[in-house]
Design an enzyme around this catalytic site. Structure first.
Site, mmCIF file in Angstrom:
data_model
loop_
_atom_site.group_PDB
_atom_site.id
_atom_site.type_symbol
_atom_site.label_atom_id
_atom_site.label_comp_id
_atom_site.label_asym_id
_atom_site.label_seq_id
_atom_site.Cartn_x
_atom_site.Cartn_y
_atom_site.Cartn_z
ATOM 1 N N ASP A 156 69.587 49.126 17.944
ATOM 2 C CA ASP A 156 70.639 50.064 18.308
ATOM 3 C C ASP A 156 70.080 51.056 19.338
ATOM 4 O O ASP A 156 69.066 51.703 19.091
ATOM 5 C CB ASP A 156 71.105 50.795 17.041
ATOM 6 C CG ASP A 156 72.333 51.655 17.288
ATOM 7 O OD1 ASP A 156 73.323 51.485 16.561
ATOM 8 O OD2 ASP A 156 72.306 52.509 18.186
ATOM 9 N N ASP A 161 75.938 48.492 22.374
ATOM 10 C CA ASP A 161 74.548 48.954 22.263
ATOM 11 C C ASP A 161 73.835 48.470 21.010
ATOM 12 O O ASP A 161 72.787 48.990 20.664
ATOM 13 C CB ASP A 161 74.497 50.493 22.356
ATOM 14 C CG ASP A 161 74.691 51.192 21.022
ATOM 15 O OD1 ASP A 161 75.481 50.703 20.199
ATOM 16 O OD2 ASP A 161 74.042 52.230 20.812
ATOM 17 N N GLU A 162 74.387 47.458 20.368
ATOM 18 C CA GLU A 162 73.904 47.131 19.029
ATOM 19 C C GLU A 162 73.971 45.618 18.787
ATOM 20 O O GLU A 162 74.943 44.985 19.171
ATOM 21 C CB GLU A 162 74.885 47.811 18.086
ATOM 22 C CG GLU A 162 74.449 48.091 16.722
ATOM 23 C CD GLU A 162 75.651 48.637 15.924
ATOM 24 O OE1 GLU A 162 75.723 48.344 14.753
ATOM 25 O OE2 GLU A 162 76.525 49.323 16.517
HETATM 26 P P1 TTP Z 1 76.365 54.625 18.424
HETATM 27 O O1 TTP Z 1 75.250 53.638 18.430
HETATM 28 O O2 TTP Z 1 77.098 54.862 17.153
HETATM 29 O O3 TTP Z 1 75.813 56.046 18.890
HETATM 30 P P2 TTP Z 1 74.749 56.425 19.997
HETATM 31 O O4 TTP Z 1 74.096 55.224 20.559
HETATM 32 O O5 TTP Z 1 75.413 57.313 21.016
HETATM 33 O O6 TTP Z 1 73.713 57.307 19.213
HETATM 34 P P3 TTP Z 1 72.636 56.847 18.106
HETATM 35 O O7 TTP Z 1 71.309 57.225 18.692
HETATM 36 O O8 TTP Z 1 72.966 57.624 16.889
HETATM 37 O O9 TTP Z 1 72.798 55.366 17.926
HETATM 38 O O10 TTP Z 1 77.436 54.252 19.511
HETATM 39 C C1 TTP Z 1 77.096 53.618 20.747
HETATM 40 C C2 TTP Z 1 77.999 54.123 21.861
HETATM 41 O O11 TTP Z 1 79.355 53.868 21.550
HETATM 42 C C3 TTP Z 1 77.899 55.610 22.091
HETATM 43 O O12 TTP Z 1 76.844 55.961 22.975
HETATM 44 C C4 TTP Z 1 79.258 55.948 22.630
HETATM 45 C C5 TTP Z 1 80.181 54.940 22.010
HETATM 46 N N1 TTP Z 1 80.939 55.557 20.902
HETATM 47 C C6 TTP Z 1 82.192 56.097 21.171
HETATM 48 O O13 TTP Z 1 82.689 56.028 22.301
HETATM 49 N N2 TTP Z 1 82.873 56.712 20.137
HETATM 50 C C7 TTP Z 1 82.367 56.831 18.878
HETATM 51 O O14 TTP Z 1 83.021 57.398 17.987
HETATM 52 C C8 TTP Z 1 81.073 56.270 18.603
HETATM 53 C C9 TTP Z 1 80.466 56.377 17.227
HETATM 54 C C10 TTP Z 1 80.394 55.651 19.647
HETATM 55 MG MG MG Z 2 73.347 53.692 19.324
#
Ligand code: TTP
Ligand code: MG
Length: 358
Positions: free
Chosen positions: A11, A106-107
């Site tokens: 992730d 991103d995952e």
């Molecule tokens: P995530 O992997 O949930 O968050 P992140 O990568 O920003 O942070 P973390 O380090 O905690 O993993 O989500 C990936 C992307 O998806 C995030 O950068 C933006 C998008 N996203 C949204 O647009 N709305 C949301 O509610 C969430 C949770 C994510």
């Molecule tokens: Mg993330």
């Protein structure tokens, strides 16, 4: 007993915000919010770790985020850039396993049970993947390593950012028992509240319940909760097998030494493989040619480019360039081939890129 699996969950850290900070030095080290404008009705997509210190979170109204941190920088998302990075990391994943399940931009989950690389150590593979992601994209990712998807996902969140966390089979059940029910995958706010009302706060509380009790209260999901409370999860990684390369070759009717003729053969082959790549809605970044001399000696030459290859003049010119790096012409040729690799999914969801006419 079924063989123990090895699953990695990757992730990206603060994904959209990290991309923006990478591309604009002014944003680095500062609270940055990607999403709606502060005075709009929009919400926060994500924010930098600096902004998280102010309590800002994804899905929070932008106006609320502004109140928490008025000096934060607000920027609009640039989805085409995020999709490009997403393609790049998926290309890296494909190098490590054929069983890759992307769950968002991103995952992804990777099943590396059968992977021999890095002595078959899932932890080493995760480390390598993190390093390659950093090298290729300039961004950090966190990895979770475990024996099922549920625990691998929990693990990737344990040590963020730039984390690597392993949950071994010995630790799994204890880990699940200590986890608050809200952290279990698939338990949303409503189910969490219902569990709390029943006095179920942690995995250990769930573990004390019979399957019958859980299915009575939560329907079919009850069985799943029963299992994950014990650290068990047999959901497979649903990998779409993305082939690593697409190629075609042609054994010539007679050995040739005319380089122009060789280039024409290579162009025909390129058209053929490019059509197949487009039909699969994939994009490619590596072009390779294969040349077999009359004495059966085989050589390959390849070039990788930053932007996806298209059927353009430049791409056709690459064929001659690559051919010039062989002894073709000085030596006669009996076979020619073209292979396209570094495949990833097309950024354009509507279909393959329009072919450029020339
Ligand atoms: P995530 O992997 O949930 O968050 P992140 O990568 O920003 O942070 P973390 O380090 O905690 O993993 O989500 C990936 C992307 O998806 C995030 O950068 C933006 C998008 N996203 C949204 O647009 N709305 C949301 O509610 C969430 C949770 C994510
Ligand atoms: Mg993330």
């Amino acid at each position: 007993m079924a063989l123990q699996r090895k699953i990695i969950h990757i992730d990206m850290d603060a994904f959209f915000a990290a991309v923006e900070q990478r591309d604009c030095t002014d944003y680095q080290g500062r609270p940055l919010i990607v999403g709606g404008a502060p005075n709009s009705r929009g919400v926060v997509s994500t924010c930098s770790y600096e902004a998280r210190r102010y309590g800002i979170r994804s899905a929070m109204p932008a106006s609320h985020a502004y109140r928490l941190c008025p000096h934060a920088i607000f920027v609009r998302p640039r989805f085409e850039v995020y999709r490009q990075v997403s393609n790049d990391i998926r290309t890296i994943f494909a190098d490590y396993s054929e069983r890759v399940e992307p769950c968002s931009l991103d995952e992804a989950y990777l099943d590396v049970s059968a992977v021999q690389r890095s002595c078959g150590s899932a932890t080493r593979i995760a480390q390598e993947i993190k390093q390659r992601i950093r090298r290729v994209t300039g961004l950090t990712a966190s990895a979770g390593v475990s024996y099922n998807k549920f625990l691998a996902k929990i693990a990737s969140d344990m040590d963020k950012p730039d984390g690597l966390y392993v949950i071994t089979p010995e630790q799994g059940p204890g880990f699940a028992a200590r986890l608050p029910v809200g952290r279990f995958h698939g338990i949303g706010k409503a189910t969490e509240a219902k569990m709390h009302a029943l006095g179920l706060k942690t995995g250990a509380d769930l573990k004390r319940c019979s399957v019958e009790f859980l299915t009575t209260h939560f329907g079919k999901a009850g069985r799943y909760y029963y299992d994950i409370a014990r650290g068990n999860d047999d959901r497979p990684v649903r990998g779409t097998r993305v082939s690593r390369s697409v190629g075609a070759e042609k054994t010539l009717q007679e050995d040739i030494e005319d380089k122009e003729l060789m280039v024409r053969h290579l162009q025909d082959l390129l058209h053929d493989v490019m059509d197949r790549v487009n039909a699969k809605r994939l994009v490619v970044r590596t072009l390779a040619i294969k040349v077999k001399y009359a004495d059966f000696e085989l050589v390959t030459r390849s070039k990788t480019v930053a932007m996806p290859l298209r059927m353009s003049r430049e791409t056709l010119a690459m064929l001659s360039e690559l051919l010039d790096k062989t002894e073709a012409g000085e030596r006669k040729i009996r076979l020619l081939g073209v292979t396209l690799s570094s495949l990833s999914e097309s950024e354009n969801a509507e279909g393959p890129r329009q072919l450029e006419l020339f």
